[in-house]
Design a protein around this motif. Structure first.
Motif, PDB file in Angstrom:
ATOM      1  N   ASP A 119       0.863  -1.170   0.000  1.00 58.98           N
ATOM      2  CA  ASP A 119       0.000   0.000   0.000  1.00 58.98           C
ATOM      3  C   ASP A 119       0.904   1.225   0.000  1.00 58.98           C
ATOM      4  O   ASP A 119       1.888   1.287   0.747  1.00 58.98           O
ATOM      5  CB  ASP A 119      -0.891   0.011   1.250  1.00 58.98           C
ATOM      6  N   SER A 120       0.551   2.203  -0.819  1.00 55.76           N
ATOM      7  CA  SER A 120       1.459   3.337  -1.008  1.00 55.76           C
ATOM      8  C   SER A 120       1.621   4.203   0.243  1.00 55.76           C
ATOM      9  O   SER A 120       2.578   4.960   0.344  1.00 55.76           O
ATOM     10  CB  SER A 120       0.981   4.198  -2.174  1.00 55.76           C
ATOM     11  N   ARG A 384     -12.166   9.820  -7.844  1.00 55.88           N
ATOM     12  CA  ARG A 384     -11.818   8.839  -6.801  1.00 55.88           C
ATOM     13  C   ARG A 384     -12.904   8.726  -5.730  1.00 55.88           C
ATOM     14  O   ARG A 384     -13.108   7.667  -5.143  1.00 55.88           O
ATOM     15  CB  ARG A 384     -10.474   9.207  -6.163  1.00 55.88           C
ATOM     16  N   ARG A 500     -10.891  -7.352  -7.121  1.00 54.84           N
ATOM     17  CA  ARG A 500      -9.436  -7.419  -7.009  1.00 54.84           C
ATOM     18  C   ARG A 500      -8.883  -8.856  -7.100  1.00 54.84           C
ATOM     19  O   ARG A 500      -7.756  -9.063  -7.508  1.00 54.84           O
ATOM     20  CB  ARG A 500      -8.980  -6.797  -5.691  1.00 54.84           C
ATOM     21  N   SER A 545      -0.362   2.042  -4.927  1.00 53.93           N
ATOM     22  CA  SER A 545       0.605   0.995  -5.269  1.00 53.93           C
ATOM     23  C   SER A 545      -0.035  -0.142  -6.048  1.00 53.93           C
ATOM     24  O   SER A 545       0.647  -1.093  -6.416  1.00 53.93           O
ATOM     25  CB  SER A 545       1.169   0.413  -3.977  1.00 53.93           C
ATOM     26  N   ARG A 546      -1.336  -0.090  -6.266  1.00 56.32           N
ATOM     27  CA  ARG A 546      -2.065  -1.258  -6.769  1.00 56.32           C
ATOM     28  C   ARG A 546      -1.403  -1.841  -8.012  1.00 56.32           C
ATOM     29  O   ARG A 546      -1.366  -1.235  -9.078  1.00 56.32           O
ATOM     30  CB  ARG A 546      -3.532  -0.927  -7.004  1.00 56.32           C
TER      31      ARG A 546
HETATM   32  C1  MIC Z   1      -5.223   3.975  -2.085  1.00 54.01           C
HETATM   33  O1  MIC Z   1      -5.203   4.789  -1.173  1.00 54.01           O
HETATM   34  O2  MIC Z   1      -5.307   4.306  -3.279  1.00 54.01           O
HETATM   35  C2  MIC Z   1      -5.121   2.498  -1.743  1.00 54.01           C
HETATM   36  C3  MIC Z   1      -6.428   1.897  -2.060  1.00 54.01           C
HETATM   37  O3  MIC Z   1      -4.885   2.344  -0.372  1.00 54.01           O
HETATM   38  C4  MIC Z   1      -3.986   1.895  -2.565  1.00 54.01           C
HETATM   39  C5  MIC Z   1      -3.897   0.428  -2.496  1.00 54.01           C
HETATM   40  C6  MIC Z   1      -4.892  -0.277  -3.372  1.00 54.01           C
HETATM   41  O4  MIC Z   1      -5.212   0.184  -4.452  1.00 54.01           O
HETATM   42  O5  MIC Z   1      -5.345  -1.344  -2.948  1.00 54.01           O
HETATM   43  C7  MIC Z   1      -2.607   2.468  -2.257  1.00 54.01           C
HETATM   44  O6  MIC Z   1      -2.514   3.593  -1.820  1.00 54.01           O
HETATM   45  O7  MIC Z   1      -1.597   1.809  -2.524  1.00 54.01           O
END
Ligand code: MIC
Ligand code: SF4
Length: 654
Positions: A119-120, A384, A500, A545-546
């Motif tokens: 996760d980012s 979003r 997912r 980070s997905r």
């Molecule tokens: C986000 O804030 O966009 C998320 C959902 O936490 C993502 C991870 C995901 O897409 O599952 C993230 O920040 O990495």
């Protein structure tokens, strides 16, 4: 050599490479975290490695993203994750226990340790002096298996904080100020390290707000020293034994030093549709607000929500505004419930959400058509929130609460709430948090794990099978996009999030917010035996980070992305899934490329093996262009092998 905090921890964890900025290094990973939206792929891939247990000191699987359960899919994922955690020795934080970053900070983060998370916003734990890095799921899979994490040795930017924040200016305003200086692009390969006398006035939750939203800068991570403030927080969490002091050496060298006088930080807002589109709140005073949402891993700590509760006490939410509050963790939720703050929120008219990501990821509480939504979250990318026409503004908890009461954006200093003691910086971190880890399930002892059956409902798919890189690529430009394309643009979450664990289904929605026909077009090319290519502008792949933003395009037949520049995590994800990322050498080349152009690349194997660039021939326009291969040697090998899993397994049928 005199070292800063980040360099000290990097050096302690260095297993490959040297502490020289720009060089590829391998780091030992002590801890991992996953969340459910990225976790299912992490563990499906881990299963495919055939290991019996994870090799990390501590790994936690959180369920916090997909809790809507408007069908069986999310619940299937939760069951799979719970059983797979028990099987391989992973702690399992159940749905309802809180947002991964908040809970990790409270219960597991430790100064001086390394943490890799799928996760980012994993850098949140940098607030406690930990080297906490976000990565694609497959990199976390490899870390679970005991492999080092590879990245570019970062340049360190030191931000020196002076003095103290004034009332009604908060940590969120600090990071929004930093975003105004550094922006969201051009910061790859950097770590931000905070220092200065201002640190003594910033609690760990405040520091974590700053490191959390450092993700929006596009840096590898952000970090604070571990000092007496850190110790006080850990003591209050009953974890003083996890503390060690980590301060920078006097005379440590930094690539850049930025000074910020906290006393001059004013309430800030990030306007639609980018976290770096910042200005002082007072510049938009008077803007009518439809919705206010308070929470997310950025601003959902006990101190944040106590500040909100204090502002709401004895007041009412404006009739035009829908106010939603999501505590960051069960610990926060329970403490607010026990001290009466929750009652104050409910009395004021707030709607309370369980401690999850929820509205932050567009999973619920979408604003009305063309609505103005003030959020304490970290991202305001177009669409979003779940409402494409909405305008989302990112603010501090103080600014959010004041707007909920007034119905219009109001600089909190001018709201007439004349008691500065209710402003966030004045709320003290408790000396003892309520500690109850009963919603974190421990795995059974190793001897009993054989008996654990992994539960696979129909939503649980299989990982993508890839083949080695081909020498010749002929592909159609399936889409051309502009600058700052986010992974939310590429692979939307929100109501699509429940797919997912099912790649073919989720792939139907690639680029849905920009061009809903993209996926169908790619499948048509695929049927005709043609590959497809994406053309992007600057800072392609910002944000989340997905890794699905690489997996699903790869499933649709995307073999290369040509962009002016890439963001770090997405670049790594493309390589990990065998998609060749080429940096367009000139803006003119970007201008010339058009959707539908047929591009050919020959001699790909040799070029990926050793060349700095490759010639791409545009058959449609009868011209050529140059794509730069900005790859480490390891990344070259990964591409040749057909992705990182094949590379790690040593599957070498090249
Ligand atoms: C986000 O804030 O966009 C998320 C959902 O936490 C993502 C991870 C995901 O897409 O599952 C993230 O920040 O990495
Ligand atoms: Fe969850 Fe939002 Fe934080 Fe992502 S940014 S982890 S969706 S709260």
């Amino acid at each position: 050599m005199k070292l800063g905090v980040a360099q000290k921890i990097i050096e302690e964890h260095l297993v490959k490479g040297r502490l020289i900025p720009g060089e590829e290094i391998g780091l030992k990973i002590d801890q991992t975290l996953t969340q459910d939206a990225t976790g299912t792929m992490v563990y499906l891939q881990f299963e495919s490695m055939g290991l019996s247990s994870v090799a990390t000191e501590l790994s936690v699987s959180y369920v916090d993203h997909n809790t809507i359960q408007d069908g069986y899919e999310n619940a299937d994922d939760h069951q799979y994750l719970q059983s797979v955690a028990a099987k391989y020795g992973i702690l399992f934080s159940r749905a309802g226990n809180g947002i991964c970053h908040q809970v990790h900070l409270e219960r597991f983060a430790a100064p001086g340790k390394s943490l890799l998370g799928s996760d980012s916003h994993t850098p949140t734990c940098g607030g406690i002096g930990m080297l906490a890095i976000g990565a694609g799921g497959i990199d976390v899979t490899l870390a679970l298996a005991g492999s080092p994490f590879f990245m570019e040795c970062p340049k360190i930017v030191r931000i020196v904080l002076h003095n103290r924040l004034p009332p009604f200016s908060s940590a969120k305003d600090v990071i929004l100020t930093v975003l105004g200086i550094l922006t969201t692009k051009g910061n790859t390969g950097m770590v931000v390290e905070y220092g200065g006398d201002g640190l003594s006035g910033l609690s760990v939750p405040e520091r974590a707000t700053i490191t959390n939203m450092g993700a929006e800068l596009g840096v590898t991570t952000s970090i604070f020293p571990s000092d007496r403030v850190t110790l006080a927080f850990l003591k209050a969490q009953g974890r003083a034994q996890a503390w060690r002091e980590i301060l920078p050496d006097a005379g440590a060298q930094y690539a850049r030093v930025i000074d910020i006088d906290l006393a001059t930080v004013v309430p800030m807002v990030a306007k639609p549709h980018s976290p770096d589109n910042v200005c002082p709140v007072k510049d938009i005073n008077g803007l009518a607000v439809d919705q206010v949402t308070i929470g997310s891993c950025t601003n959902s700590s006990y101190t944040d929500l106590m500040c909100v509760a204090n502002l709401l006490t004895g007041r009412r939410v404006h009739p035009r505004v829908s106010l939603v509050i999501a505590p960051g963790s069960r610990q926060v939720f329970r403490m607010l419930a026990e001290n009466g703050a929750l009652a104050a929120m409910v009395t004021a008219g707030a709607r309370i959400l369980e401690p999850v990501c929820g509205f932050c990821i567009g999973n619920c509480h979408a604003p009305c058509t063309e609505g103005v939504s003030l959020r304490t979250t970290n991202r305001n990318f177009k669409g979003r929130s779940g409402t494409p026409s909405a305008s989302v503004y990112l603010v501090s908890p103080e600014t959010a609460a004041v707007a909920a009461i007034r119905g219009v954006v109001t600089d909190p200093r001018e709201a007439g709430f004349d008691d500065p003691a209710i402003a966030c910086p004045a709320i003290a971190v408790p000396t003892a948090f309520v500690i109850d880890d009963s919603m974190v399930l421990n795995p059974p002892p190793p001897a009993e794990r054989d008996a654990v059956t992994i539960v696979r409902g129909p939503n649980i798919g299989t990982p993508l099978q890839l083949e080695p890189l081909a020498d010749f690529l002929a592909g159609v430009v399936a889409i051309k996009v502009g600058d700052k394309i986010t992974t939310d643009d590429i692979m939307p979450a929100g109501r699509r999030l429940k797919y997912r664990s099912n790649i073919p289904k989720y792939a139907d929605f690639v680029f849905e917010p920009i061009d809903a026909t993209f996926s169908r077009r790619c499948l048509e090319y695929k049927q005709k035996g043609m590959d497809a290519i994406i053309v992007g502008g600057e800072s392609y792949g910002q944000g989340s980070s997905r890794e699905h933003a690489a997996i699903c395009p790869r499933y649709l037949g995307i073999k290369a992305v040509l962009a002016r520049s890439f963001e770090r995590i997405h670049f790594a994800n493309l390589v990990n899934y065998g998609i060749v990322p080429l940096v367009l050498a000139s803006h003119a080349d970007y201008e010339v490329l058009q959707p539908g152009d047929v591009l050919e690349i020959s001699g790909l194997l040799d070029s990926v093996r050793q060349a700095e660039s490759i010639v791409v021939s545009n058959k449609t326009r009868g011209m050529t262009l140059v794509g730069k291969l900005n790859l480490s040697n390891r990344q070259r090998d990964i591409l040749l092998a057909g992705g990182v899993l094949r590379y790690a397994r040593g599957t070498d049928d090249r």
